[in-house]
Motif scaffolding. Structure first.
Motif, short mmCIF file in Angstrom:
data_model
loop_
_atom_site.label_atom_id
_atom_site.label_comp_id
_atom_site.label_asym_id
_atom_site.label_seq_id
_atom_site.Cartn_x
_atom_site.Cartn_y
_atom_site.Cartn_z
N UNK A 360 4.12 -0.30 1.46
CA UNK A 360 3.29 -0.77 2.63
C UNK A 360 3.97 0.19 3.74
N UNK A 361 3.00 0.75 4.60
CA UNK A 361 3.37 1.43 5.78
C UNK A 361 3.89 0.60 6.88
N UNK A 362 3.47 -0.64 6.86
CA UNK A 362 3.96 -1.53 7.92
C UNK A 362 3.16 -1.71 8.90
N UNK A 363 3.75 -2.50 9.90
CA UNK A 363 4.89 -3.23 10.12
C UNK A 363 5.02 -4.39 9.55
N UNK A 364 3.85 -5.16 9.06
CA UNK A 364 3.70 -6.45 8.57
C UNK A 364 2.61 -6.31 7.27
N UNK A 365 2.64 -7.52 6.63
CA UNK A 365 1.23 -7.41 5.80
C UNK A 365 1.06 -8.68 5.33
N UNK A 366 0.04 -9.06 4.63
CA UNK A 366 -0.24 -10.47 4.04
C UNK A 366 -0.77 -10.06 2.61
N UNK A 367 -0.97 -11.28 2.07
CA UNK A 367 -1.17 -11.20 0.37
C UNK A 367 -2.38 -10.50 0.15
N UNK A 368 -3.45 -10.34 0.98
CA UNK A 368 -4.44 -9.25 0.52
C UNK A 368 -4.35 -7.97 0.36
N UNK A 369 -3.37 -7.61 1.54
CA UNK A 369 -3.17 -6.11 1.38
C UNK A 369 -2.22 -5.95 0.12
N UNK A 370 -1.14 -6.85 0.07
CA UNK A 370 -0.28 -6.51 -0.87
C UNK A 370 -0.81 -6.49 -2.32
N UNK A 371 -1.84 -7.66 -2.60
CA UNK A 371 -2.58 -7.58 -3.74
C UNK A 371 -3.18 -6.34 -3.82
N UNK A 372 -3.84 -5.65 -3.05
CA UNK A 372 -4.49 -4.35 -3.24
C UNK A 372 -3.48 -3.22 -3.41
N UNK A 373 -2.36 -3.31 -2.88
CA UNK A 373 -1.42 -2.27 -3.29
C UNK A 373 -0.95 -2.40 -4.74
N UNK A 374 -0.44 -3.61 -5.10
CA UNK A 374 -0.14 -4.07 -6.25
C UNK A 374 -0.97 -4.12 -7.58
N UNK A 375 -2.28 -4.16 -7.29
CA UNK A 375 -3.40 -4.19 -8.22
C UNK A 375 -3.50 -5.92 -8.61
N UNK A 376 -3.12 -6.73 -7.67
CA UNK A 376 -3.09 -8.27 -8.14
C UNK A 376 -4.19 -8.88 -7.26
N UNK A 377 -4.68 -9.88 -8.00
CA UNK A 377 -5.52 -10.80 -7.18
C UNK A 377 -4.59 -11.41 -5.81
N UNK A 378 -5.44 -11.53 -4.77
CA UNK A 378 -4.98 -12.13 -3.52
C UNK A 378 -4.02 -13.46 -3.90
N UNK A 379 -4.32 -14.49 -4.49
CA UNK A 379 -3.85 -15.67 -4.75
C UNK A 379 -2.32 -15.52 -5.51
N UNK A 427 -1.81 6.46 -5.71
CA UNK A 427 -2.98 5.77 -6.05
C UNK A 427 -3.07 4.26 -5.41
N UNK A 428 -1.78 3.41 -5.53
CA UNK A 428 -1.78 2.12 -4.93
C UNK A 428 -2.06 2.26 -3.26
N UNK A 429 -1.55 3.28 -2.55
CA UNK A 429 -2.04 3.49 -1.36
C UNK A 429 -3.17 3.79 -0.98
N UNK A 430 -3.92 4.36 -1.74
CA UNK A 430 -5.51 4.41 -1.81
C UNK A 430 -6.08 3.07 -1.77
N UNK A 431 -5.55 2.27 -2.86
CA UNK A 431 -6.40 0.92 -2.94
C UNK A 431 -6.05 0.18 -1.76
N UNK A 432 -5.02 0.35 -1.02
CA UNK A 432 -4.65 -0.35 0.28
C UNK A 432 -5.58 0.17 1.31
N UNK A 433 -5.73 1.45 1.47
CA UNK A 433 -6.76 1.98 2.53
C UNK A 433 -8.27 1.56 2.40
#
Length: 825
Positions: A360-379, A427-433
């Motif tokens: 993640x490009x930072x400086x902080x993040x939440x579950x929704x953005x990391x879920x997008x990066x990792x391809x996981x549901x937010x919960x 590909x993971x970053x594209x999901x995040x964007x």
């Protein structure tokens, strides 16, 4: 029987009496009791506890909390008290606990024992709790033949032995909760257990007095004190580290500042105290402290080098882009070992999630953005992030948002790069964007109150503007970083992403951040030949220039954007650029040009069936009519604009239109209507969180109160408006408000205060000629009241020239009449 024997090596003395044994070796003392009765009291300090560092910095708050816990435990017949001291590797957990035990050991006369559980020790596996219990029971005097074979049996025997004793037990460097539970005294009274771990551990059974303490980084002040002590040659403990976190502890508390990935509450801990004899440069030491991330693990080796090296040279060496500890070999190795142990202790799924966080490009993040990066549901991502934070792999930046410690981030990114290909990371970053663009686009639509938001994937999962705005404020740093990374990666929708984020930054009063982001977008669009991207960036750059009152630059950028929108055939973009040009002309008091351009924008918006564009143009035409004192035309245009804004559900457009309509009512002398309409506008601006809009309304209310001679109410509203304008750096707003404050002072006969306010307003208006003229007119009135007629004539003349120049002949004639009334010069 009493036997005193010294081993042949001379390194150990053993004293035995009855069923108790005292052993003193290598400067430490241990007492063991082999029976059911109370042990005999021995003179002196009899324990195996390692002493704390000789000199400490910080941790006063944490130590006070732990001491209070001990007082509570010792004050009555309470069950065992357990305190888990947790935090990332090298932060100083063990040192804090040792400082506490040094103060309270005399309360536990039966035994004081410290054990390293090797939870995060290089080259060691975490100790098995059964083996640890065997050691404890052996220390208690039980022969091996009497010790049960199974862990549960050992635990019962250990708890039975502790039942009536006062014992202090330090379990250092624990790996997991299941390693600790069998070692606890159960419901034995008058025992204190202190556990240190990188893992938060969670509940350790049904314990009434279980406490947790998170150990944060050093404060900047304490980190600097630690380094200054090293420069001054003050000796400190250098035994701590990657396993037991023994670097640093407490004797005093100092305030400090913290940066991303460092302490959140100003708590500190570290070795060292006192002023440096060579008077080190405090600024250089502060830079070193920041480069070390305020982490004792890194500060210790850097402090050792300061005894021989100049702080400025170390700053330069540590400013390497490859990492601050690259040239600090001891520090690099210690940090790598500490981080590596934590990383490799993770289960595979958590390691994958941490890799996603590192990408993640930072400086902080939440579950929704990391879920997008990792391809996981937010919960699912949320549960994983909480677990990583519990294990001190992530820091909690604020509720629901996580960050890395700076030094650990470098390590984690290196591991993530080793485990994942560049293509997979891309590909993971594209999901995040995509997620972040959809989230901010939907959030701004909800904030505006549009009837049909373009996107409903809003991060807070709430349609309320307050919740959406709270998410936008919290995510601003993440949005900026994601935009910058999307531009670097040449993501296909990066230009639109930047456009939406820029709108939010300008609404928040952050023009400098907006400018940096849009300038980068413009460079990328030029490089890639993206004409629409260039147009969008130029339009945003023009908006930023307008907020900075750089109207020449704004006009040039709007014109260039208009040409590019025409080339690509974007008629919506053309209408927006025309509205921008018109607004810029209005702010420069070029009312004829502004009105003509607004009409062009209105016609184009009507052609393409864009009600929002029509509303914007009508609102602009109303503003021009109001400034020309054409109140009927202004009221009509505001009414038409308001109807269109209500049709599309644009909350911000409605607020701006109501504010303008209230201004017209005020200028017409309709006090009640003005107050009511201002109130409606203020409520809408409050929902959006638009500080500039609220300030404009407060200034209008102040003007209305002033006109009705409610001077106290007027000054209060002016002061509130001025504070908001100063917060967002709005020079025009500040100037207009100061002019109003000067008018109130003039009405009260306070001429000095009035002239002071007018002078500040005149300096702020700069290129705004109409603003300058209005202030000069007010100054002339004060000069007249003071009997300074010659100065007043000259000031009226200057104001009249400006009014004539902007086409306000009536006002120019007014100034000429007032000057003539003062007699010949």
């Amino acid at each position: 029987m009493d036997v005193d024997r010294v081993a042949p090596e001379g390194g150990q003395r053993v004293r035995a009496y009855d069923r108790a044994q005292q052993a003193a070796q290598y400067g430490g003392t241990q007492i063991n009791n082999f029976g059911g009765g109370a042990p005999r009291r021995l003179e002196g300090a009899l324990d195996t506890l390692v002493p704390p560092p000789a000199t400490m910095v910080g941790r006063e708050r944490e130590l006070a909390g732990l001491l209070a816990l001990v007082e509570e435990a010792c004050s009555g017949e309470r069950p065992v008290t357990v305190s888990v001291v947790h935090g990332m590797g090298g932060v100083g957990k063990t040192a804090l606990v040792r400082a506490l035990t040094a103060r309270v050991r005399d309360r536990f006369a039966d035994a004081r024992i410290e054990l390293d559980l090797c939870g995060f020790t290089p080259g060691e596996e975490p100790r098995d709790p059964g083996d640890v219990l065997s050691e404890l029971l052996g220390l208690a005097g039980f022969p091996a033949s009497e010790v049960p074979a199974d862990t549960a049996g050992k635990s019962r025997l250990w708890r039975a032995w502790l039942a009536d004793r006062r014992v202090l037990l330090v379990l250092d460097n624990a790996h997991r909760a299941d390693q600790v539970r069998p070692l606890l005294p159960g419901h034995a009274r008058h025992c204190l257990v202190l556990v240190t771990s990188r893992d938060q551990l969670g509940r350790l059974g049904q314990l009434d007095a279980h406490r947790e303490l998170k150990v944060e980084m050093l404060s900047e002040a304490d980190a600097v004190a630690l380094l200054a002590a090293a420069v001054g040659g003050v000796a400190g403990d250098t035994t701590g580290d990657t396993t037991g976190d023994t670097t640093g502890d407490t004797t005093r508390d100092t305030a400090g500042d913290t940066k991303r990935g460092t302490a959140r509450d100003g708590a500190g801990d570290g070795v060292g105290d006192g002023a440096a004899s060579r008077g080190p440069d405090h600024r250089a030491l502060a830079k070193l402290a920041r480069l070390c991330g305020y982490l004792p693990l890194a500060l210790r080796p850097v402090g050792a080098l300061l005894a021989e090296l100049d702080p400025a040279d170390l700053v330069e060496a540590m400013s390497d882009a490859a990492g601050p500890l690259r040239h600090i070999r001891d520090g690099e190795k210690v940090a790598h070992d500490a981080f590596d142990l934590s990383y490799r202790a993770l289960e595979e799924d958590l390691r994958d999630l941490l890799d996603a966080c590192a990408h993640h490009p930072g400086p902080d993040f939440d579950a929704a953005s990391i879920g997008a990066l990792a391809g996981l549901p937010r919960p699912v991502a949320g549960v994983g992030l909480a677990e990583l934070a519990r294990r001190s792999m992530l820091l909690l930046a604020m509720p629901g948002r996580y960050t890395f410690h700076d030094l650990f981030l470098r390590y984690a990114r290196g591991q993530a790069d080793l485990r994942h290909t560049a293509a997979r990371a891309g590909r993971a970053r594209a999901r995040l964007y995509r997620h972040m663009f959809q989230a901010v686009d939907g959030a701004t639509e909800v904030l505006l109150g549009r009837r049909s938001p373009r996107n409903t994937n809003v991060a807070p999962r709430s349609a309320g503007p307050a919740e959406v705005r709270a998410w936008l404020v919290a995510a601003t740093g993440e949005l900026r970083a994601c935009c910058a990374a999307a531009l670097d990666d040449r993501w296909e929708r990066a230009a639109r992403f930047v456009e939406v984020v820029t709108w939010w930054l300008l609404l928040e009063g952050r023009p400098d951040q907006a400018h940096a982001l849009v300038a980068a977008a413009h460079e990328v669009a030029l490089e890639t030949g993206d004409l629409w991207g260039q147009a969008s960036a130029l339009q945003s750059l023009a908006a930023v220039a307008g907020k900075r009152t750089d109207y020449d630059r704004a006009a040039d950028d709007y014109r260039r954007a208009l040409v590019l929108y025409e080339k690509v055939g974007d008629r919506h973009g053309q209408a927006d650029a025309l509205c921008g040009l018109a607004e810029n002309a209005r702010l420069r008091d070029e009312y004829d040009h502004a009105a003509d351009t607004y009409r062009r924008a209105l016609a184009l918006s009507e052609e393409i069936g864009d009600p929002l564009g029509q509303a914007d143009a009508l609102c602009g035409l109303a503003e021009v009519a109001r400034l020309r004192d054409e109140y009927d035309h202004a009221a009509d245009a505001y009414g038409r604009a308001l109807a269109l804004f209500e049709e599309v559900g644009d909350r911000l457009g409605r607020a701006n239109t109501l504010r303008g309509a209230a201004d017209v009512a005020r200028l017409r002398g309709d006090h009640d209507r003005a107050v009511d309409t201002y109130g409606r506008a203020l409520a809408l601006f409050g929902e959006i969180g638009d500080r500039r809009g609220r300030a404009d309304v407060l200034r209008g209310l102040a003007e209305n109160a002033r006109l009705h001679r409610h001077h106290g109410r007027a000054m209060d509203a002016y002061e509130r408006a001025l504070a908001l304008f100063e917060e967002i750096g709005d020079r025009h707003g500040q100037a207009s408000t100061l002019r109003g404050m000067g008018d109130v002072a003039r009405s009260l006969g306070d001429h000095d205060r009035a002239i002071g306010a007018y002078g500040r307003a005149l300096a702020l208006f700069e290129e705004e000629r109409l603003g300058q003229a209005s202030v000069l007119l007010a100054v002339a009135k004060v000069e007249t009241a003071q009997g300074l007629w010659e100065k007043a004539r000259q000031t009226y003349g200057r104001a009249g020239e400006i009014y004539a120049g902007v086409g306000l002949a009536d006002w120019a004639e007014h100034c000429a009449r007032r000057a003539a009334e003062l007699g010949p010069g």
